[in-house]
Enzyme design. Sequence first.
Site, PDB file in Angstrom:
ATOM      1  N   GLU A   6       0.855  -1.188   0.000  1.00  0.00           N
ATOM      2  CA  GLU A   6       0.000   0.000   0.000  1.00  0.00           C
ATOM      3  C   GLU A   6       0.891   1.239   0.000  1.00  0.00           C
ATOM      4  O   GLU A   6       1.813   1.360   0.810  1.00  0.00           O
ATOM      5  CB  GLU A   6      -0.921  -0.010   1.232  1.00  0.00           C
ATOM      6  CG  GLU A   6      -1.841   1.200   1.252  1.00  0.00           C
ATOM      7  CD  GLU A   6      -3.119   0.973   2.061  1.00  0.00           C
ATOM      8  OE1 GLU A   6      -3.360  -0.163   2.496  1.00  0.00           O
ATOM      9  OE2 GLU A   6      -3.879   1.948   2.235  1.00  0.00           O
TER      10      GLU A   6
ATOM     11  N   ASN B   3      -3.289  -1.694   7.618  1.00  0.00           N
ATOM     12  CA  ASN B   3      -4.595  -2.181   7.172  1.00  0.00           C
ATOM     13  C   ASN B   3      -4.462  -3.698   7.055  1.00  0.00           C
ATOM     14  O   ASN B   3      -3.939  -4.217   6.073  1.00  0.00           O
ATOM     15  CB  ASN B   3      -4.969  -1.572   5.813  1.00  0.00           C
ATOM     16  CG  ASN B   3      -5.284  -0.094   5.936  1.00  0.00           C
ATOM     17  OD1 ASN B   3      -5.810   0.368   6.962  1.00  0.00           O
ATOM     18  ND2 ASN B   3      -4.956   0.671   4.912  1.00  0.00           N
TER      19      ASN B   3
ATOM     20  N   LYS C 223      -4.012  -0.183  13.958  1.00  0.00           N
ATOM     21  CA  LYS C 223      -4.830   0.914  13.417  1.00  0.00           C
ATOM     22  C   LYS C 223      -6.267   0.531  13.732  1.00  0.00           C
ATOM     23  O   LYS C 223      -6.779  -0.452  13.186  1.00  0.00           O
ATOM     24  CB  LYS C 223      -4.597   1.011  11.907  1.00  0.00           C
ATOM     25  CG  LYS C 223      -5.519   1.968  11.167  1.00  0.00           C
ATOM     26  CD  LYS C 223      -5.106   2.067   9.682  1.00  0.00           C
ATOM     27  CE  LYS C 223      -6.045   2.956   8.892  1.00  0.00           C
ATOM     28  NZ  LYS C 223      -5.612   3.101   7.476  1.00  0.00           N
TER      29      LYS C 223
ATOM     30  N   GLU D 260     -10.463   4.785   9.276  1.00  0.00           N
ATOM     31  CA  GLU D 260     -10.665   4.438   7.865  1.00  0.00           C
ATOM     32  C   GLU D 260     -11.270   3.038   7.710  1.00  0.00           C
ATOM     33  O   GLU D 260     -10.826   2.236   6.891  1.00  0.00           O
ATOM     34  CB  GLU D 260      -9.353   4.575   7.089  1.00  0.00           C
ATOM     35  CG  GLU D 260      -8.813   5.996   7.113  1.00  0.00           C
ATOM     36  CD  GLU D 260      -7.564   6.229   6.268  1.00  0.00           C
ATOM     37  OE1 GLU D 260      -6.804   5.271   6.062  1.00  0.00           O
ATOM     38  OE2 GLU D 260      -7.364   7.379   5.828  1.00  0.00           O
TER      39      GLU D 260
ATOM     40  N   ARG E 168     -11.072  17.729  10.414  1.00  0.00           N
ATOM     41  CA  ARG E 168     -10.247  16.515  10.519  1.00  0.00           C
ATOM     42  C   ARG E 168      -8.978  16.776  11.336  1.00  0.00           C
ATOM     43  O   ARG E 168      -8.505  15.884  12.040  1.00  0.00           O
ATOM     44  CB  ARG E 168      -9.906  16.041   9.104  1.00  0.00           C
ATOM     45  CG  ARG E 168      -8.928  14.914   9.081  1.00  0.00           C
ATOM     46  CD  ARG E 168      -8.868  14.291   7.713  1.00  0.00           C
ATOM     47  NE  ARG E 168      -7.704  13.425   7.594  1.00  0.00           N
ATOM     48  CZ  ARG E 168      -7.412  12.700   6.527  1.00  0.00           C
ATOM     49  NH1 ARG E 168      -8.197  12.735   5.471  1.00  0.00           N
ATOM     50  NH2 ARG E 168      -6.344  11.936   6.501  1.00  0.00           N
TER      51      ARG E 168
ATOM     52  N   LYS F 263       0.985  10.595  13.815  1.00  0.00           N
ATOM     53  CA  LYS F 263       1.540  11.168  12.584  1.00  0.00           C
ATOM     54  C   LYS F 263       2.067  12.561  12.877  1.00  0.00           C
ATOM     55  O   LYS F 263       1.474  13.297  13.673  1.00  0.00           O
ATOM     56  CB  LYS F 263       0.473  11.224  11.489  1.00  0.00           C
ATOM     57  CG  LYS F 263       0.153   9.867  10.888  1.00  0.00           C
ATOM     58  CD  LYS F 263      -0.688   9.965   9.618  1.00  0.00           C
ATOM     59  CE  LYS F 263      -0.999   8.564   9.099  1.00  0.00           C
ATOM     60  NZ  LYS F 263      -1.715   8.548   7.802  1.00  0.00           N
TER      61      LYS F 263
ATOM     62  N   ASP G  13      -2.388  14.420   7.393  1.00  0.00           N
ATOM     63  CA  ASP G  13      -1.936  13.173   6.777  1.00  0.00           C
ATOM     64  C   ASP G  13      -0.695  13.370   5.908  1.00  0.00           C
ATOM     65  O   ASP G  13      -0.808  13.350   4.682  1.00  0.00           O
ATOM     66  CB  ASP G  13      -3.086  12.581   5.936  1.00  0.00           C
ATOM     67  CG  ASP G  13      -2.854  11.113   5.618  1.00  0.00           C
ATOM     68  OD1 ASP G  13      -1.835  10.567   6.051  1.00  0.00           O
ATOM     69  OD2 ASP G  13      -3.706  10.527   4.929  1.00  0.00           O
TER      70      ASP G  13
ATOM     71  N   GLU H 152       5.240   9.427  13.892  1.00  0.00           N
ATOM     72  CA  GLU H 152       5.256   8.634  12.665  1.00  0.00           C
ATOM     73  C   GLU H 152       5.517   9.551  11.470  1.00  0.00           C
ATOM     74  O   GLU H 152       4.802  10.538  11.268  1.00  0.00           O
ATOM     75  CB  GLU H 152       3.920   7.905  12.503  1.00  0.00           C
ATOM     76  CG  GLU H 152       3.859   6.979  11.308  1.00  0.00           C
ATOM     77  CD  GLU H 152       2.524   6.220  11.219  1.00  0.00           C
ATOM     78  OE1 GLU H 152       2.158   5.512  12.185  1.00  0.00           O
ATOM     79  OE2 GLU H 152       1.851   6.349  10.179  1.00  0.00           O
TER      80      GLU H 152
ATOM     81  N   GLU I 219       4.103   9.120  -0.503  1.00  0.00           N
ATOM     82  CA  GLU I 219       2.719   9.167  -0.974  1.00  0.00           C
ATOM     83  C   GLU I 219       2.325  10.555  -1.449  1.00  0.00           C
ATOM     84  O   GLU I 219       1.752  10.716  -2.524  1.00  0.00           O
ATOM     85  CB  GLU I 219       1.781   8.704   0.162  1.00  0.00           C
ATOM     86  CG  GLU I 219       0.311   8.802  -0.212  1.00  0.00           C
ATOM     87  CD  GLU I 219      -0.625   8.299   0.880  1.00  0.00           C
ATOM     88  OE1 GLU I 219      -0.138   7.892   1.961  1.00  0.00           O
ATOM     89  OE2 GLU I 219      -1.853   8.317   0.650  1.00  0.00           O
TER      90      GLU I 219
ATOM     91  N   GLU J 190       7.277  21.670  -2.582  1.00  0.00           N
ATOM     92  CA  GLU J 190       6.233  22.468  -1.938  1.00  0.00           C
ATOM     93  C   GLU J 190       5.829  23.645  -2.831  1.00  0.00           C
ATOM     94  O   GLU J 190       4.645  23.980  -2.924  1.00  0.00           O
ATOM     95  CB  GLU J 190       6.774  22.977  -0.598  1.00  0.00           C
ATOM     96  CG  GLU J 190       5.775  23.761   0.203  1.00  0.00           C
ATOM     97  CD  GLU J 190       6.381  24.310   1.498  1.00  0.00           C
ATOM     98  OE1 GLU J 190       7.618  24.470   1.564  1.00  0.00           O
ATOM     99  OE2 GLU J 190       5.604  24.596   2.424  1.00  0.00           O
TER     100      GLU J 190
ATOM    101  N   TRP K 253     -13.729  13.145   2.926  1.00  0.00           N
ATOM    102  CA  TRP K 253     -12.444  12.878   3.581  1.00  0.00           C
ATOM    103  C   TRP K 253     -11.935  13.994   4.481  1.00  0.00           C
ATOM    104  O   TRP K 253     -10.941  13.823   5.200  1.00  0.00           O
ATOM    105  CB  TRP K 253     -11.379  12.547   2.527  1.00  0.00           C
ATOM    106  CG  TRP K 253     -11.665  11.267   1.826  1.00  0.00           C
ATOM    107  CD1 TRP K 253     -12.334  11.110   0.655  1.00  0.00           C
ATOM    108  CD2 TRP K 253     -11.325   9.950   2.274  1.00  0.00           C
ATOM    109  NE1 TRP K 253     -12.430   9.774   0.330  1.00  0.00           N
ATOM    110  CE2 TRP K 253     -11.810   9.044   1.313  1.00  0.00           C
ATOM    111  CE3 TRP K 253     -10.650   9.448   3.388  1.00  0.00           C
ATOM    112  CZ2 TRP K 253     -11.658   7.661   1.426  1.00  0.00           C
ATOM    113  CZ3 TRP K 253     -10.487   8.077   3.495  1.00  0.00           C
ATOM    114  CH2 TRP K 253     -10.989   7.193   2.531  1.00  0.00           C
TER     115      TRP K 253
HETATM  116  C1  GCV Z   1      -2.325   2.475   5.361  1.00  0.00           C
HETATM  117  C2  GCV Z   1      -3.538   7.499   4.388  1.00  0.00           C
HETATM  118  C3  GCV Z   1      -3.129   6.610   3.240  1.00  0.00           C
HETATM  119  C4  GCV Z   1      -3.580   5.188   3.471  1.00  0.00           C
HETATM  120  C5  GCV Z   1      -2.998   4.711   4.799  1.00  0.00           C
HETATM  121  C6  GCV Z   1      -3.481   5.639   5.908  1.00  0.00           C
HETATM  122  C7  GCV Z   1      -2.888   5.286   7.252  1.00  0.00           C
HETATM  123  O1  GCV Z   1      -4.914   7.659   4.422  1.00  0.00           O
HETATM  124  O2  GCV Z   1      -3.648   7.123   2.045  1.00  0.00           O
HETATM  125  O3  GCV Z   1      -3.125   4.391   2.410  1.00  0.00           O
HETATM  126  O4  GCV Z   1      -3.372   3.386   5.085  1.00  0.00           O
HETATM  127  O5  GCV Z   1      -3.085   6.951   5.596  1.00  0.00           O
HETATM  128  O6  GCV Z   1      -1.926   5.929   7.619  1.00  0.00           O
HETATM  129  O7  GCV Z   1      -3.388   4.400   7.908  1.00  0.00           O
END
Ligand code: GCV
Length: 698
Positions: free
Chosen positions: A182, A225, A304, A308, A358, A382, A387, A409, A415, A530, A560
């Site tokens: 992922e 996940n 987790k 989500e 959020r 995080k 995110d 984290e 990503e 950036e 979201w």
């Molecule tokens: C592993 C974001 C990412 C997801 C990820 C999530 C998380 O939403 O797009 O892919 O899932 O963060 O950190 O759990």
Amino acid sequence: MSVPVAGRAAPGAGASTWHAAWLPPAAFRALGARNVLVHGDGPLVDTVLDEVTQACARHGGRVWHSPPWDVDADLVLASRAAGPIANAAAEAARLGATPAVDGTGDGSLGDEGFLLARVDGVTVVLADAPAGLLYGLFHVVRLGAAAFDDDRPARRHQPALARRILDHWDNVAVHPVSGQVERGYSGGSVFWRDGAARGEPDRIRDYGRLLAACGVNAVTVNNVNVHDTEARLLTDRLDEVAGIADVLRPYGIRVHLSVTFAAPVVLGGLPTADPLDDRVRAWWAEATRRVYRRIPDFGGYLVKADSEGRPGPFAYGRDHADGANLLAGALAPHDGVVRWRAFVYDHRQDWRDRSTDRARAAHDHFAPLDGRFRDNVIVQVKFGPVDFQPREPVSPVLAAMPATRLAVELQVTQEYTGQQRHVCHLGPAWSEVLRFAPWGAAGDSIADVITRGGLVAVSNVGDDPFWTGHPLAQANLYAFGRLAWDPRLDPGAILDEWIGLTWLPVTMGDPELVRRTLHAIMDDSWRTYERYTAPLGVGFMVRPGHHYGPDVDGYEYTPWGTYHFADRDGVGVDRTRATGTGFTGQYPQPWSEVYESLRRCPDDLLLFFHHVPYGHVLHSGRTVIQHIYDTHFAGVEEVAAMRERWRLLAGAFEPAAHQRVAERLDEQLRCAVEWRDQVNTYFFRKSGVPDAHGRRIH
Ligand code: GCV
């Protein structure tokens, strides 16, 4: 010629298809050309000995491990527990170095620390535990010839953080949406393929070796996940996890597992996963006992939950402390930890509702629970409140839970920072996070806050020959490890280390040109990224789903919770207490006031905290709209310059590495132009304000 050496990097025979990254054989030249004495026993000392033996075989030096030690050693690597060395000069050097340990701190080097000293022409590494000797060895490699300078002062090295962990978002079975890895941009997983363990210990061992050489000491082998196949790693597929643990152990790396909170139901057949139910407690205790029976040095669980769509304690009317403490109870007898993620928010939000934010969610859920978590729970936060965006403020959760062990984290996998198709060197961004002082300059920094929890990152590694897809993205992995070891390190100096180890001068050419060029391309590349993406900290504006490339309104009317609220008059999210969502109130002073104040809020976070008119004047003296235009034009020009610089190095490298980076820079430029044109056009059309410099906007 400077060459990132391809081929098998680890001790042992045979060439293979992956890149040596920061451990090419030539990096061991200074050490391997010398007489080396290794003193001590045990599996990690054997690893040290293997490394030294290989290096000496390659570079003409000699290695001694047991008497008779008829050697004038240049380098002594000694475990203090092993006692005196029956070689007069080496023993004199060992004794000469010892006061530098005993004279400072508590007289101990700890589980992972080492002392490096130069005594009468001998370089000495002392450690109290085998892992320290391994880290000391890699430090000598990092220093190269400088490790043998006579004027080198004695220095203790100990990691600032005991937990330095990489989480893999790797799936065992290929997932129909998220794939084998992922958010992975480096090919497949190094651990799993098509539903099974890959069974390629050489590659995993080389990975562990690279990680140890930059300071990482734990790895989570599966995605947070946790899908059906992966859930079973905890029970009937535990052997596959144990296999990975066996391969990583010689490099001091412990294995962690992501588990599903619903495991007692989906694996144990219980009717409930309620954390307060005795059957559930017993199930976790037994499952965990079995894990430790099979993997005695197992690190712990990562969870987790209620995030989500993942199962969690909310289904039973319980909170996150109840959930985390359940697993902590099962792990406690074995000294394991549960890392419980604070990434909890409503992903089914109504975009019409301006009061839901959020950014507030993690603090709203977790801050009230401070003090309720067991000792072996680490709440993993995080770095920012949303995110992993290229620019976010530091999460206020990190300043709100003094009675809880907290870990930060980070996301090494890119990503939201170019998906390893763009050069985006993240060391400077992470350094800013770690140095941030939530209570003002005189107070603790984030690096202090996470002393008991650690630093964690999502790995960017896959089965790509260069490990990380983009060869220059290796530097992010390296920087993560080094910052986890010492958060005060200068990111530019870390990059310099990586360059020095990875891009070695071989026969001719100008290594300084290579070094200068890589710095010129990489040092500021995070800020370049950036500049051509979402402006002033507002975030997102990426294509929904895969998150690559621009789509300004892509998430604007979705559930979201990642909005920018641009209209004809202005842009940004009002997170003030006075008129907005109140998020600024989650920070302590002085940041609570700084972020609340339109006048004091830093430019680079302005749109994260405030909704402002396009004509609002920044501290830089430019209006918001002109800033958007200027930075987007500048960002593209910077990428074009990167590409030119790289072109000039053609012929200086192994062609495959040069070509791989060149292709990615072409794509980065294409994508940056796309970002520039979409963002500038979007805001021109919204605002009707022309560019002061009359440049082309569509
Ligand atoms: C592993 C974001 C990412 C997801 C990820 C999530 C998380 O939403 O797009 O892919 O899932 O963060 O950190 O759990």
